[in-house]
Motif scaffolding. Structure first.
Motif, PDB file in Angstrom:
ATOM      1  N   PHE A   1      37.546  26.550  33.543  1.00  0.00           N
ATOM      2  CA  PHE A   1      36.662  27.253  34.476  1.00  0.00           C
ATOM      3  C   PHE A   1      35.312  26.558  34.572  1.00  0.00           C
ATOM      4  O   PHE A   1      34.736  26.120  33.576  1.00  0.00           O
ATOM      5  N   THR A   2      34.836  26.455  35.805  1.00  0.00           N
ATOM      6  CA  THR A   2      33.532  25.880  36.080  1.00  0.00           C
ATOM      7  C   THR A   2      32.753  26.821  36.987  1.00  0.00           C
ATOM      8  O   THR A   2      33.330  27.707  37.628  1.00  0.00           O
ATOM      9  N   GLU A   3      31.451  26.626  37.065  1.00  0.00           N
ATOM     10  CA  GLU A   3      30.603  27.475  37.899  1.00  0.00           C
ATOM     11  C   GLU A   3      30.995  27.330  39.368  1.00  0.00           C
ATOM     12  O   GLU A   3      31.134  26.227  39.882  1.00  0.00           O
ATOM     13  N   PHE A   4      31.180  28.459  40.035  1.00  0.00           N
ATOM     14  CA  PHE A   4      31.538  28.469  41.457  1.00  0.00           C
ATOM     15  C   PHE A   4      30.362  28.934  42.309  1.00  0.00           C
ATOM     16  O   PHE A   4      29.999  28.296  43.288  1.00  0.00           O
ATOM     17  N   GLN A   5      29.756  30.053  41.930  1.00  0.00           N
ATOM     18  CA  GLN A   5      28.621  30.556  42.709  1.00  0.00           C
ATOM     19  C   GLN A   5      27.781  31.492  41.853  1.00  0.00           C
ATOM     20  O   GLN A   5      28.305  32.393  41.197  1.00  0.00           O
ATOM     21  N   THR A   6      26.479  31.264  41.860  1.00  0.00           N
ATOM     22  CA  THR A   6      25.545  32.181  41.209  1.00  0.00           C
ATOM     23  C   THR A   6      25.085  33.208  42.235  1.00  0.00           C
ATOM     24  O   THR A   6      24.675  32.846  43.342  1.00  0.00           O
ATOM     25  N   LEU A   7      25.168  34.476  41.881  1.00  0.00           N
ATOM     26  CA  LEU A   7      24.814  35.543  42.816  1.00  0.00           C
ATOM     27  C   LEU A   7      23.302  35.699  42.899  1.00  0.00           C
ATOM     28  O   LEU A   7      22.569  35.436  41.939  1.00  0.00           O
ATOM     29  N   ALA A   8      22.834  36.118  44.055  1.00  0.00           N
ATOM     30  CA  ALA A   8      21.396  36.271  44.268  1.00  0.00           C
ATOM     31  C   ALA A   8      20.820  37.317  43.317  1.00  0.00           C
ATOM     32  O   ALA A   8      19.673  37.207  42.874  1.00  0.00           O
ATOM     33  N   TYR A   9      21.612  38.324  43.005  1.00  0.00           N
ATOM     34  CA  TYR A   9      21.227  39.341  42.028  1.00  0.00           C
ATOM     35  C   TYR A   9      22.511  39.955  41.494  1.00  0.00           C
ATOM     36  O   TYR A   9      23.594  39.781  42.078  1.00  0.00           O
ATOM     37  N   PRO A  10      22.477  40.645  40.366  1.00  0.00           N
ATOM     38  CA  PRO A  10      23.707  41.193  39.759  1.00  0.00           C
ATOM     39  C   PRO A  10      24.431  42.164  40.702  1.00  0.00           C
ATOM     40  O   PRO A  10      23.791  42.984  41.370  1.00  0.00           O
ATOM     41  N   TYR A  11      25.762  42.046  40.741  1.00  0.00           N
ATOM     42  CA  TYR A  11      26.600  42.900  41.574  1.00  0.00           C
ATOM     43  C   TYR A  11      27.584  43.673  40.697  1.00  0.00           C
ATOM     44  O   TYR A  11      28.084  43.124  39.701  1.00  0.00           O
ATOM     45  N   PRO A  12      27.926  44.921  41.069  1.00  0.00           N
ATOM     46  CA  PRO A  12      29.042  45.595  40.405  1.00  0.00           C
ATOM     47  C   PRO A  12      30.326  44.802  40.641  1.00  0.00           C
ATOM     48  O   PRO A  12      30.532  44.250  41.727  1.00  0.00           O
ATOM     49  N   VAL A  13      31.191  44.758  39.648  1.00  0.00           N
ATOM     50  CA  VAL A  13      32.432  43.990  39.768  1.00  0.00           C
ATOM     51  C   VAL A  13      33.233  44.423  40.987  1.00  0.00           C
ATOM     52  O   VAL A  13      33.774  43.592  41.726  1.00  0.00           O
ATOM     53  N   ALA A  14      33.299  45.724  41.230  1.00  0.00           N
ATOM     54  CA  ALA A  14      34.107  46.249  42.332  1.00  0.00           C
ATOM     55  C   ALA A  14      33.605  45.795  43.694  1.00  0.00           C
ATOM     56  O   ALA A  14      34.351  45.850  44.681  1.00  0.00           O
ATOM     57  N   SER A  15      32.360  45.318  43.774  1.00  0.00           N
ATOM     58  CA  SER A  15      31.779  44.909  45.053  1.00  0.00           C
ATOM     59  C   SER A  15      31.997  43.430  45.351  1.00  0.00           C
ATOM     60  O   SER A  15      31.552  42.945  46.387  1.00  0.00           O
ATOM     61  N   VAL A  16      32.659  42.717  44.452  1.00  0.00           N
ATOM     62  CA  VAL A  16      32.848  41.277  44.620  1.00  0.00           C
ATOM     63  C   VAL A  16      34.344  40.967  44.683  1.00  0.00           C
ATOM     64  O   VAL A  16      35.098  41.307  43.781  1.00  0.00           O
ATOM     65  N   THR A  17      34.774  40.324  45.771  1.00  0.00           N
ATOM     66  CA  THR A  17      36.166  39.917  45.926  1.00  0.00           C
ATOM     67  C   THR A  17      36.215  38.485  46.457  1.00  0.00           C
ATOM     68  O   THR A  17      35.205  37.944  46.903  1.00  0.00           O
ATOM     69  N   ILE A  18      37.398  37.915  46.423  1.00  0.00           N
ATOM     70  CA  ILE A  18      37.620  36.575  46.973  1.00  0.00           C
ATOM     71  C   ILE A  18      38.717  36.677  48.015  1.00  0.00           C
ATOM     72  O   ILE A  18      39.709  37.391  47.819  1.00  0.00           O
ATOM     73  N   ASN A  19      38.564  36.015  49.150  1.00  0.00           N
ATOM     74  CA  ASN A  19      39.615  36.092  50.158  1.00  0.00           C
ATOM     75  C   ASN A  19      40.631  34.956  49.972  1.00  0.00           C
ATOM     76  O   ASN A  19      40.473  34.092  49.109  1.00  0.00           O
ATOM     77  N   TYR A  20      41.652  34.950  50.797  1.00  0.00           N
ATOM     78  CA  TYR A  20      42.767  34.016  50.657  1.00  0.00           C
ATOM     79  C   TYR A  20      42.318  32.571  50.835  1.00  0.00           C
ATOM     80  O   TYR A  20      42.930  31.648  50.297  1.00  0.00           O
TER      81      TYR A  20
END
Length: 283
Positions: free
Chosen positions: A257-276
């Motif tokens: 695993f490597t860094e993909f994206q740093t979020l602008a501010y902390p997000y709840p896990v349920a609010s973050v998804t990845i599309n196809y």
């Protein structure tokens, strides 16, 4: 005479302007419907998650049925619901017109859940997956389809714990495992592998059809599963506090695993998804 000619010219210009306004703005071609229902939320009640990836179809979830329409609003299929039914989960299988509909039913005789699979490209009815005798309040909170195993996985949650079930093409149902801290599930495309996370351990696991769970997230730190993409890349979130992630990592079943994206501010896990397509979606 000159005033009369000027008035005629003004009238003609106004008429042309009105024509173009009606033709280009008001009477928008039906082919552009998909674009409108996604970008103009004020004019449409359609949830973008209910639209197929190619934007050819969309679904409307109603109390008595689930309706499927083409982009130009033609009804193509209707799935009736019983009075005691409620839809708790709806998703499109990536790159298909197959939908997974999780339904919960509570009566005086108990609680049951059903997974309906609806394929808009086929008239063949797929068998329903039904589990009865569950505790009150049980619902299907997530469903995923494995194309390699032609199998469906569902996550059923009650007030105490989550259970994950697998059903194959012959409707053979097995309970894969039960865990009180499972938050999210996902599958890979090129092989039948289930991914899930443990909130209690802060780790992400991969489980092959006949294998044992293997931790794929890094040994150091706490992580939650985000999802997978079409190339079987696995995305996980690094927990900065319980239930909250600060950045997303990208890796594979064997780790790396490597860094993909740093979020602008902390997000709840349920609010973050990845599309196809491997694009991060922040709610």
């Amino acid at each position: 005479m000159r005033k009369y000619v000027v008035m005629l010219l003004i009238a003609a210009i106004l008429q042309i302007a009105i024509y173009f306004y009606l033709d280009r703005v008001v009477l928008v071609p039906a082919a552009n419907f998909s674009q409108r229902i996604i970008t103009d939320e004020a004019k449409s009640a359609v949830n973008p998650q209910n639209i197929s990836k190619d934007q050819k179809y969309y679904a409307e979830l109603e109390p008595t049925c689930v309706k499927f329409f083409t982009a130009d609003n033609v009804l193509v299929k209707e799935v009736p619901l019983q009075v005691e039914d409620s839809v708790s989960c709806f998703s499109w299988v990536p790159d298909t017109h197959l939908t997974l509909i999780g339904i919960s039913s509570s009566t005086s005789q108990g609680t049951s859940v059903t997974l309906k699979s609806v394929d808009l490209d086929s008239d063949i009815s797929r068998p329903e997956l039904m589990i009865s005798g569950l505790s009150s309040g049980s619902t299907i909170v997530a469903a995923a389809f494995s194309p390699q195993g032609n199998a469906s996985y569902i996550q059923v949650k009650d007030s105490m714990e989550s259970s994950v079930y697998r059903s194959d093409a012959n409707n053979h149902l097995i309970k894969v495992f039960t865990g009180s801290s499972v938050l999210r599930i996902a599958v890979m495309q090129s092989e039948e592998t289930l991914l899930y996370d443990s909130n209690q351990e802060g780790a992400v696991y991969a489980l092959s059809k006949d294998g044992k769970p293997v931790m794929v997230s890094p040994q150091e730190g706490q992580y939650a599963l985000i999802g997978t993409d079409q190339d079987d890349n696995i995305y996980i979130g690094r927990l900065s506090s319980p239930g909250v992630i600060s950045d997303v990592l990208k890796g594979a079943k064997n780790g790396n695993f490597t860094e993909f994206q740093t979020l602008a501010y902390p997000y709840p896990v349920a609010s973050v998804t990845i599309n196809y397509d491997g694009k991060l979606v922040l709610a």
